[in-house]
Design a protein around this motif. Structure first.
Motif, PDB file in Angstrom:
ATOM      1  N   TRP A   8       0.834  -1.191   0.000  1.00  0.00           N
ATOM      2  CA  TRP A   8       0.000   0.000   0.000  1.00  0.00           C
ATOM      3  C   TRP A   8       0.870   1.244   0.000  1.00  0.00           C
ATOM      4  O   TRP A   8       2.083   1.180   0.188  1.00  0.00           O
ATOM      5  CB  TRP A   8      -0.963  -0.001   1.191  1.00  0.00           C
ATOM      6  N   THR A   9       0.228   2.382  -0.208  1.00  0.00           N
ATOM      7  CA  THR A   9       0.931   3.666  -0.223  1.00  0.00           C
ATOM      8  C   THR A   9       0.894   4.278   1.164  1.00  0.00           C
ATOM      9  O   THR A   9      -0.167   4.338   1.815  1.00  0.00           O
ATOM     10  CB  THR A   9       0.275   4.624  -1.233  1.00  0.00           C
ATOM     11  N   ASP A  10       2.050   4.734   1.628  1.00  0.00           N
ATOM     12  CA  ASP A  10       2.145   5.372   2.935  1.00  0.00           C
ATOM     13  C   ASP A  10       1.580   6.792   2.833  1.00  0.00           C
ATOM     14  O   ASP A  10       2.243   7.720   2.360  1.00  0.00           O
ATOM     15  CB  ASP A  10       3.599   5.403   3.402  1.00  0.00           C
ATOM     16  N   ARG A  11       0.356   6.987   3.288  1.00  0.00           N
ATOM     17  CA  ARG A  11      -0.296   8.283   3.207  1.00  0.00           C
ATOM     18  C   ARG A  11       0.033   9.187   4.395  1.00  0.00           C
ATOM     19  O   ARG A  11      -0.433  10.316   4.471  1.00  0.00           O
ATOM     20  CB  ARG A  11      -1.811   8.080   3.104  1.00  0.00           C
ATOM     21  N   THR A  12       0.853   8.663   5.306  1.00  0.00           N
ATOM     22  CA  THR A  12       1.257   9.491   6.445  1.00  0.00           C
ATOM     23  C   THR A  12       2.507  10.301   6.140  1.00  0.00           C
ATOM     24  O   THR A  12       2.951  11.094   6.962  1.00  0.00           O
ATOM     25  CB  THR A  12       1.530   8.603   7.672  1.00  0.00           C
ATOM     26  N   SER A  13       3.088  10.055   4.958  1.00  0.00           N
ATOM     27  CA  SER A  13       4.319  10.743   4.591  1.00  0.00           C
ATOM     28  C   SER A  13       4.136  11.451   3.267  1.00  0.00           C
ATOM     29  O   SER A  13       3.367  11.014   2.396  1.00  0.00           O
ATOM     30  CB  SER A  13       5.474   9.736   4.495  1.00  0.00           C
ATOM     31  N   ASP A  22       6.266  11.640   0.914  1.00  0.00           N
ATOM     32  CA  ASP A  22       6.876  10.943  -0.222  1.00  0.00           C
ATOM     33  C   ASP A  22       5.983   9.868  -0.819  1.00  0.00           C
ATOM     34  O   ASP A  22       6.274   9.324  -1.883  1.00  0.00           O
ATOM     35  CB  ASP A  22       8.216  10.334   0.187  1.00  0.00           C
ATOM     36  N   ARG A  23       4.871   9.569  -0.097  1.00  0.00           N
ATOM     37  CA  ARG A  23       3.922   8.563  -0.581  1.00  0.00           C
ATOM     38  C   ARG A  23       4.646   7.268  -1.004  1.00  0.00           C
ATOM     39  O   ARG A  23       4.393   6.669  -2.058  1.00  0.00           O
ATOM     40  CB  ARG A  23       3.105   9.083  -1.756  1.00  0.00           C
ATOM     41  N   ALA A  24       5.561   6.824  -0.167  1.00  0.00           N
ATOM     42  CA  ALA A  24       6.343   5.634  -0.463  1.00  0.00           C
ATOM     43  C   ALA A  24       5.460   4.391  -0.526  1.00  0.00           C
ATOM     44  O   ALA A  24       4.433   4.299   0.164  1.00  0.00           O
ATOM     45  CB  ALA A  24       7.431   5.448   0.593  1.00  0.00           C
ATOM     46  N   GLN A  25       5.865   3.440  -1.368  1.00  0.00           N
ATOM     47  CA  GLN A  25       5.182   2.157  -1.445  1.00  0.00           C
ATOM     48  C   GLN A  25       5.697   1.257  -0.324  1.00  0.00           C
ATOM     49  O   GLN A  25       6.903   1.020  -0.214  1.00  0.00           O
ATOM     50  CB  GLN A  25       5.434   1.495  -2.796  1.00  0.00           C
ATOM     51  N   VAL A  26       4.795   0.787   0.517  1.00  0.00           N
ATOM     52  CA  VAL A  26       5.137  -0.037   1.667  1.00  0.00           C
ATOM     53  C   VAL A  26       4.736  -1.477   1.375  1.00  0.00           C
ATOM     54  O   VAL A  26       3.616  -1.742   0.920  1.00  0.00           O
ATOM     55  CB  VAL A  26       4.439   0.450   2.938  1.00  0.00           C
ATOM     56  N   VAL A  27       5.667  -2.397   1.612  1.00  0.00           N
ATOM     57  CA  VAL A  27       5.396  -3.823   1.421  1.00  0.00           C
ATOM     58  C   VAL A  27       5.629  -4.544   2.746  1.00  0.00           C
ATOM     59  O   VAL A  27       6.739  -4.529   3.286  1.00  0.00           O
ATOM     60  CB  VAL A  27       6.302  -4.432   0.331  1.00  0.00           C
ATOM     61  N   VAL A  28       4.589  -5.166   3.269  1.00  0.00           N
ATOM     62  CA  VAL A  28       4.704  -5.924   4.512  1.00  0.00           C
ATOM     63  C   VAL A  28       5.492  -7.202   4.241  1.00  0.00           C
ATOM     64  O   VAL A  28       5.310  -7.843   3.190  1.00  0.00           O
ATOM     65  CB  VAL A  28       3.307  -6.266   5.062  1.00  0.00           C
ATOM     66  N   PRO A  29       6.399  -7.593   5.143  1.00  0.00           N
ATOM     67  CA  PRO A  29       7.155  -8.835   4.923  1.00  0.00           C
ATOM     68  C   PRO A  29       6.243 -10.048   4.773  1.00  0.00           C
ATOM     69  O   PRO A  29       5.126 -10.074   5.299  1.00  0.00           O
ATOM     70  CB  PRO A  29       8.010  -8.949   6.197  1.00  0.00           C
ATOM     71  N   HIS A  30       6.719 -11.044   4.025  1.00  0.00           N
ATOM     72  CA  HIS A  30       5.975 -12.297   3.900  1.00  0.00           C
ATOM     73  C   HIS A  30       5.750 -12.888   5.293  1.00  0.00           C
ATOM     74  O   HIS A  30       6.594 -12.771   6.182  1.00  0.00           O
ATOM     75  CB  HIS A  30       6.751 -13.302   3.045  1.00  0.00           C
ATOM     76  N   GLU A  31       4.620 -13.542   5.458  1.00  0.00           N
ATOM     77  CA  GLU A  31       4.271 -14.121   6.756  1.00  0.00           C
ATOM     78  C   GLU A  31       4.084 -15.631   6.624  1.00  0.00           C
ATOM     79  O   GLU A  31       3.373 -16.105   5.742  1.00  0.00           O
ATOM     80  CB  GLU A  31       2.982 -13.501   7.295  1.00  0.00           C
ATOM     81  N   LYS A  32       4.740 -16.379   7.504  1.00  0.00           N
ATOM     82  CA  LYS A  32       4.553 -17.833   7.538  1.00  0.00           C
ATOM     83  C   LYS A  32       3.221 -18.137   8.214  1.00  0.00           C
ATOM     84  O   LYS A  32       2.947 -17.629   9.300  1.00  0.00           O
ATOM     85  CB  LYS A  32       5.700 -18.498   8.281  1.00  0.00           C
ATOM     86  N   HIS A  33       2.394 -18.935   7.563  1.00  0.00           N
ATOM     87  CA  HIS A  33       1.065 -19.165   8.142  1.00  0.00           C
ATOM     88  C   HIS A  33       0.598 -20.617   8.051  1.00  0.00           C
ATOM     89  O   HIS A  33      -0.585 -20.908   8.221  1.00  0.00           O
ATOM     90  CB  HIS A  33       0.025 -18.246   7.472  1.00  0.00           C
ATOM     91  N   GLY A  34       1.515 -21.567   7.825  1.00  0.00           N
ATOM     92  CA  GLY A  34       1.074 -22.950   7.805  1.00  0.00           C
ATOM     93  C   GLY A  34       2.195 -23.910   7.477  1.00  0.00           C
ATOM     94  O   GLY A  34       3.351 -23.522   7.256  1.00  0.00           O
ATOM     95  N   LEU A  35       1.847 -25.208   7.450  1.00  0.00           N
ATOM     96  CA  LEU A  35       2.799 -26.267   7.147  1.00  0.00           C
ATOM     97  C   LEU A  35       2.215 -27.213   6.103  1.00  0.00           C
ATOM     98  O   LEU A  35       1.012 -27.509   6.108  1.00  0.00           O
ATOM     99  CB  LEU A  35       3.145 -27.077   8.397  1.00  0.00           C
ATOM    100  N   LEU A  36       3.089 -27.707   5.224  1.00  0.00           N
ATOM    101  CA  LEU A  36       2.729 -28.712   4.234  1.00  0.00           C
ATOM    102  C   LEU A  36       3.471 -29.997   4.526  1.00  0.00           C
ATOM    103  O   LEU A  36       4.614 -29.977   4.981  1.00  0.00           O
ATOM    104  CB  LEU A  36       3.113 -28.239   2.830  1.00  0.00           C
ATOM    105  N   PHE A  37       2.819 -31.128   4.235  1.00  0.00           N
ATOM    106  CA  PHE A  37       3.440 -32.443   4.373  1.00  0.00           C
ATOM    107  C   PHE A  37       3.421 -33.109   3.003  1.00  0.00           C
ATOM    108  O   PHE A  37       2.359 -33.441   2.471  1.00  0.00           O
ATOM    109  CB  PHE A  37       2.665 -33.273   5.396  1.00  0.00           C
ATOM    110  N   VAL A  38       4.585 -33.275   2.402  1.00  0.00           N
ATOM    111  CA  VAL A  38       4.687 -33.839   1.055  1.00  0.00           C
ATOM    112  C   VAL A  38       4.550 -35.358   1.124  1.00  0.00           C
ATOM    113  O   VAL A  38       5.297 -36.015   1.850  1.00  0.00           O
ATOM    114  CB  VAL A  38       6.029 -33.458   0.404  1.00  0.00           C
ATOM    115  N   PHE A  39       3.613 -35.929   0.349  1.00  0.00           N
ATOM    116  CA  PHE A  39       3.394 -37.370   0.442  1.00  0.00           C
ATOM    117  C   PHE A  39       3.475 -38.088  -0.895  1.00  0.00           C
ATOM    118  O   PHE A  39       3.525 -39.313  -0.941  1.00  0.00           O
ATOM    119  CB  PHE A  39       2.043 -37.683   1.105  1.00  0.00           C
TER     120      PHE A  39
END
Length: 392
Positions: free
Chosen positions: A341-346, A348-365
């Motif tokens: 999203w765009t940082d509307r508090t600044s 410079d209107r910088a583009q902000v990207v939230v870090p990737h988030e780990k949210h689960g596990l896979l089991f390869v079968f």
């Protein structure tokens, strides 16, 4: 008073290994010797000697637990460990003396032993069962137990979830189903055929074999490169041939007499256009949960079935296979891409990207050359094609 494990008990590591195959084996296979890789043996012996750091235990890990019918190794391990897929490290192995390392059964009493900053798990008998009256302790010794493992042994994850996919889910490198025998008509001219009903097949089929029914194979593309990774043939059911057909030449046009099949099992209704393939041999190869031994990442290609997103206990296809180093039993982390999203508090209107988030596990079968199938063991948000995974 709970019996106090002896020093010998504390030093014992319960024999484990070769995940899942115990519950998949036919009853008469109880006495089979299963292969153990050098890496598995080395890890097992190291853990059997050292144990697991106390920091790896779950915050509320119980002192003991009695195994119940319906338990899985994953469920039991969640009671004791922060990372349940690492259960072999808690139990360790005694590979020299335990010939069949699947021996965990309902009714066994598991005792967590903590000493010198490390933890081990041992099996204890109830008070008075083979123990001296003065100490009420018992030194555990490994033994071979021959039995119908398919009926008794505890599986790693619920076979109700992945059991059918071990043989039914198929990824083909070429569209081999295009030339496969196909249903051309159904009983009484209906559009669909149910279990126990007959259908008519054009193509070469052998009456001596059992056959699987598949929906027309669909191409699977890599989410990034758009490379054709393979064709997924969706399993419909199974059938047997009750009468073989024939082809006759009549005038200018040949006359085809189709073979007759009887539908013996259905996951969903079969219909005209569905293809037949010989049922594969039952896959009994054993494996145990472990992390990749090298950096590995990729993306979810699709959800098995018609769903657009998937949750816990559903099956997904991955764009990595044996040629990328993926193995059966690999545990992988699921990641959700960070929002932008765009940082509307600044100003410079910088583009902000939230870090990737780990949210689960896979089991390869199940693993193919360029693709794999995996079970979503746990997840916090719906999984969609294009979501990424990595080593845990």
């Amino acid at each position: 008073m709970r019996p106090v494990p002896s020093v010998c008990t504390a030093r014992l590591a319960l024999g484990w290994g070769l995940l899942m195959s115990a519950a998949l084996l036919p009853a008469q296979a109880g006495a089979t010797d299963f292969p153990v890789t050098t890496a598995q043996r080395d890890t097992a012996q190291r853990v059997a000697t050292a144990g697991v750091p106390l920091s790896e235990l779950a915050p509320d890990a119980p002192d003991s637990y009695t195994v119940k019918r319906g338990d899985t190794l994953w469920d039991i391990s969640k009671l004791f460990l922060r990372s349940p897929w690492r259960w072999p490290e808690l139990w360790g192995m005694n590979l020299e003396q335990i010939r069949n390392p699947h021996l965990i059964y309902p009714g066994q009493h598991l005792v967590l032993i903590k000493a010198d900053g490390m933890a081990r798990l041992a099996v204890a008998r109830p008070v008075g069962a083979g123990m001296s009256q003065d100490t009420q302790t018992r030194t555990l010794g490994p033994r071979v137990r021959e039995s119908a493992l398919a009926e008794e042994a505890v599986a790693a994850v619920s076979l109700r979830l992945i059991g059918p996919f071990l043989n039914e889910a198929v990824i083909l490198e070429a569209d081999q189903m295009e030339q496969a025998p196909r249903i051309v008509a159904t009983q009484a001219g209906r559009m669909m055929v149910s279990r126990g009903e007959s259908a008519y097949v054009r193509g070469a089929v052998d009456k001596a074999r059992n056959w699987s029914l598949y929906r027309e194979a669909r191409p699977l593309l890599d989410p990034d490169t758009r490379e054709l990774l393979g064709y997924e043939a969706r399993y419909v059911g199974s059938a047997e041939v009750i009468a073989q057909g024939d082809s006759q030449q009549g005038g200018k046009q040949s006359v085809v007499i189709p073979s007759t099949i009887s539908v013996t099992y259905l996951r969903e209704e079969a219909g005209v256009g569905d293809r037949l393939a010989p049922q594969p041999a039952r896959d009994l190869e054993g494996y145990m949960p472990h992390a990749p031994n090298q950096p590995l990442s990729g993306k979810v290609v699709g959800i098995y079935g018609d769903a657009l997103t998937a949750g816990q206990n559903q099956i997904v296809t991955l764009n990595r296979g044996t040629e990328h180093g993926l193995e059966r039993g690999h545990v992988l982390s699921l990641w959700r891409a960070g929002a932008k999203w765009t940082d509307r508090t600044s100003e410079d209107r910088a583009q902000v990207v939230v870090p990737h988030e780990k949210h689960g596990l896979l089991f390869v079968f199940r693993v193919f050359r360029k693709m794999s199938y995996a079970l979503i063991v746990n997840v916090q948000q719906p999984v969609s094609p294009g979501d990424t995974f990595s080593q845990p």
